[in-house]
Write an enzyme that holds these catalytic residues in place. Structure first.
Site, mmCIF file in Angstrom:
data_model
loop_
_atom_site.group_PDB
_atom_site.id
_atom_site.type_symbol
_atom_site.label_atom_id
_atom_site.label_comp_id
_atom_site.label_asym_id
_atom_site.label_seq_id
_atom_site.Cartn_x
_atom_site.Cartn_y
_atom_site.Cartn_z
ATOM 1 N N ASP A 70 -65.243 88.472 123.430
ATOM 2 C CA ASP A 70 -65.191 87.183 122.588
ATOM 3 C C ASP A 70 -66.590 86.385 122.881
ATOM 4 O O ASP A 70 -66.606 85.673 123.864
ATOM 5 C CB ASP A 70 -63.944 86.715 122.759
ATOM 6 C CG ASP A 70 -63.919 85.491 121.767
ATOM 7 O OD1 ASP A 70 -64.647 85.124 120.989
ATOM 8 O OD2 ASP A 70 -62.587 85.027 121.541
ATOM 9 N N HIS A 81 -66.934 83.708 121.130
ATOM 10 C CA HIS A 81 -66.446 82.475 120.906
ATOM 11 C C HIS A 81 -67.180 81.375 120.288
ATOM 12 O O HIS A 81 -67.050 80.168 120.344
ATOM 13 C CB HIS A 81 -65.945 82.001 122.491
ATOM 14 C CG HIS A 81 -64.486 81.101 122.250
ATOM 15 N ND1 HIS A 81 -64.465 79.664 122.503
ATOM 16 C CD2 HIS A 81 -63.433 81.510 122.282
ATOM 17 C CE1 HIS A 81 -63.209 79.560 122.420
ATOM 18 N NE2 HIS A 81 -62.354 80.556 122.210
ATOM 19 N N GLU A 104 -66.948 89.625 119.221
ATOM 20 C CA GLU A 104 -66.294 88.802 118.345
ATOM 21 C C GLU A 104 -66.928 87.475 118.210
ATOM 22 O O GLU A 104 -67.418 86.786 119.274
ATOM 23 C CB GLU A 104 -64.913 88.465 118.865
ATOM 24 C CG GLU A 104 -63.902 87.283 118.281
ATOM 25 C CD GLU A 104 -62.627 87.306 118.743
ATOM 26 O OE1 GLU A 104 -61.984 86.264 118.520
ATOM 27 O OE2 GLU A 104 -61.982 88.105 119.198
ATOM 28 N N GLU A 155 -61.797 84.078 112.685
ATOM 29 C CA GLU A 155 -60.841 82.933 113.018
ATOM 30 C C GLU A 155 -60.707 81.711 112.488
ATOM 31 O O GLU A 155 -59.762 81.095 112.365
ATOM 32 C CB GLU A 155 -60.427 83.249 114.516
ATOM 33 C CG GLU A 155 -61.330 82.533 115.251
ATOM 34 C CD GLU A 155 -61.450 82.799 116.699
ATOM 35 O OE1 GLU A 155 -61.140 81.658 117.478
ATOM 36 O OE2 GLU A 155 -61.666 83.736 117.478
ATOM 37 N N ASP A 199 -56.435 84.146 110.892
ATOM 38 C CA ASP A 199 -55.243 83.911 111.505
ATOM 39 C C ASP A 199 -54.138 83.196 110.607
ATOM 40 O O ASP A 199 -54.251 82.538 109.715
ATOM 41 C CB ASP A 199 -55.622 82.694 112.403
ATOM 42 C CG ASP A 199 -54.768 82.174 113.554
ATOM 43 O OD1 ASP A 199 -53.376 81.893 113.069
ATOM 44 O OD2 ASP A 199 -55.027 82.145 114.600
ATOM 45 N N HIS A 214 -56.035 87.463 114.291
ATOM 46 C CA HIS A 214 -56.086 86.365 115.344
ATOM 47 C C HIS A 214 -54.848 85.670 115.615
ATOM 48 O O HIS A 214 -54.102 85.286 114.785
ATOM 49 C CB HIS A 214 -57.176 85.366 114.871
ATOM 50 C CG HIS A 214 -57.469 84.442 115.946
ATOM 51 N ND1 HIS A 214 -57.217 82.855 115.877
ATOM 52 C CD2 HIS A 214 -58.141 84.366 117.197
ATOM 53 C CE1 HIS A 214 -57.133 82.402 116.912
ATOM 54 N NE2 HIS A 214 -58.152 83.068 117.613
#
Length: 382
Positions: free
Chosen positions: A183, A185, A209, A235, A258, A285
């Site tokens: 990730d 992020h 990700e 996400e 998500d 997510h």
């Protein structure tokens, strides 16, 4: 049957639960929250009450359309998360009304079980190999970890090498019996994202990700050209309209809507169907609570292009309470050989321990994500 009330509970570690009650005694639970903005989403749900109280809870699509289109301004994380939690609770009611799991109302199951992955390493990844070995002992076959801590627009290659070294340690310890997702992020900007993706290529991650923030999704083309690793994102995208251009671009392999942010079960079912048309897989997510996870599993069960599910048991955010603490029967999320069985109970398939929820709400909490800074004092992406 009519909706009589909506009740909201703010519970540790960083969750918001919603209970919708009806005049026939059937209740539904949802999880409408933006992590760190629970009070803001709570206010949004309160504003939407007027569209729902006194109306038939079974008319889910109509309620969704009214909540979304009834306001001149629409979309975004707060409103879509409020709609998401309400939508989850309405599906929970409908499943209980008909006595079947939600996935039976959405075409029926096309999976026998759902693969899950576990988080390791925390916000600032460390002790990665040891944690990966522990997860393997627990039966997990896939893990996900944050790639880096702060990373500037252009930063030292030593940070890139540190990420590669951590992945190499997992490969040394477990070989390829453990799949590893990385990730980024959104912490990594385009110039370094290309470098980092290329450095990770020899270790064959399951996916990378959010290699860049979703506002910069046009950069996914360059990253895809630099490294042969599946790219995941989504996400922080909140509707089918947000995903439309991303899917059309052809540079994403895994989408991660998500179900507590992107309009709930109703909207994410439509997003997943769009992705299937582009040969893109879905990995929802969910570093959230038990209601959000239950909603995800219901969607996964009836979604042919769903391939793995995130879940938060033991995640570094869960201080004070964990995924199973608000359930009457935690065995509903028993993981075996890296999979979770499909729930058989009606609705979302879980039973909330309401006494525990009320007690947690009385205690309250304040959770905000950290504010990080680069070495030169500029604000860094967390």
């Amino acid at each position: 049957m009519k909706i009589t009330s909506l009740k909201l509970y703010k519970v540790r570690p960083r969750w918001l639960f919603l209970k919708i009650e009806t005049d026939e005694g059937i209740t539904g639970w949802g999880e409408p929250v933006v992590e760190g903005r629970a009070d803001t989403v709570k206010a949004a749900v309160e504003e939407l009450k007027g569209y729902l109280v006194g109306r038939d809870p079974l008319k889910i699509e109509d309620h969704w359309q009214v909540m979304y289109r009834g306001g001149f301004y629409r979309g975004g994380p707060v409103l879509m998360s409020a709609i998401a939690g309400i939508d989850q609770a309405l599906w929970d009611i409908k499943g209980k009304f008909y006595g079947v799991p939600v996935y039976e109302l959405l075409g029926g199951a096309c999976h026998d079980r759902i693969r899950v992955y576990s988080w390791i390493g925390g916000d600032r990844p460390h002790d990665i190999a040891e944690e990966a070995k522990q997860r393997a002992q627990f039966g997990f076959t896939a893990v996900k970890m944050n790639a880096t801590d702060e990373m500037h627009y252009i930063d030292s290659f030593s940070k890139v090498q540190a990420v590669a070294d951590r992945i190499a340690a997992i490969r040394d310890a477990l070989g390829y019996q453990m799949d590893v997702a990385i990730d980024f992020h959104g912490r990594v900007h385009k110039p370094m994202a290309k470098v980092l993706a290329k450095a990770l290529e020899p270790y064959h991650p399951m996916f990378i990700e959010e290699p860049v923030l979703p506002q910069n999704n046009e950069a996914l083309r360059d990253i895809a050209m630099h490294a042969d690793i599946p790219i995941a994102t989504g996400e922080r995208m909140f509707s089918r309209w947000d995903f439309k251009e991303l899917l059309h671009s052809g540079y994403v392999d895994v989408i991660q809507p998500d179900l507590s942010h992107a309009g709930g079960i109703s909207e994410c079912k439509k997003i997943a169907a769009m992705a299937e048309a582009y040969d893109v897989v879905v990995a929802p997510h969910c570093p959230l609570g038990p209601i959000a996870l239950a909603a995800c599993i219901q969607l996964d069960a009836c979604t042919p292009n769903a391939f793995i599910q995130e879940q938060s048991l033991g995640i570094h955010y869960n201080k004070g309470s964990d995924l199973l603490d608000y359930l009457k029967d935690p065995a509903v999320f028993a993981y075996k050989d890296g999979f979770v069985d499909l729930p058989k109970a009606p609705g979302l398939g879980i039973e909330i321990n309401e006494e525990r929820v009320i007690a947690a709400d009385a205690q309250g909490y304040e959770w905000k994500n950290p504010v990080w800074r680069n070495v030169d004092g500029t604000v860094a992406e967390w």
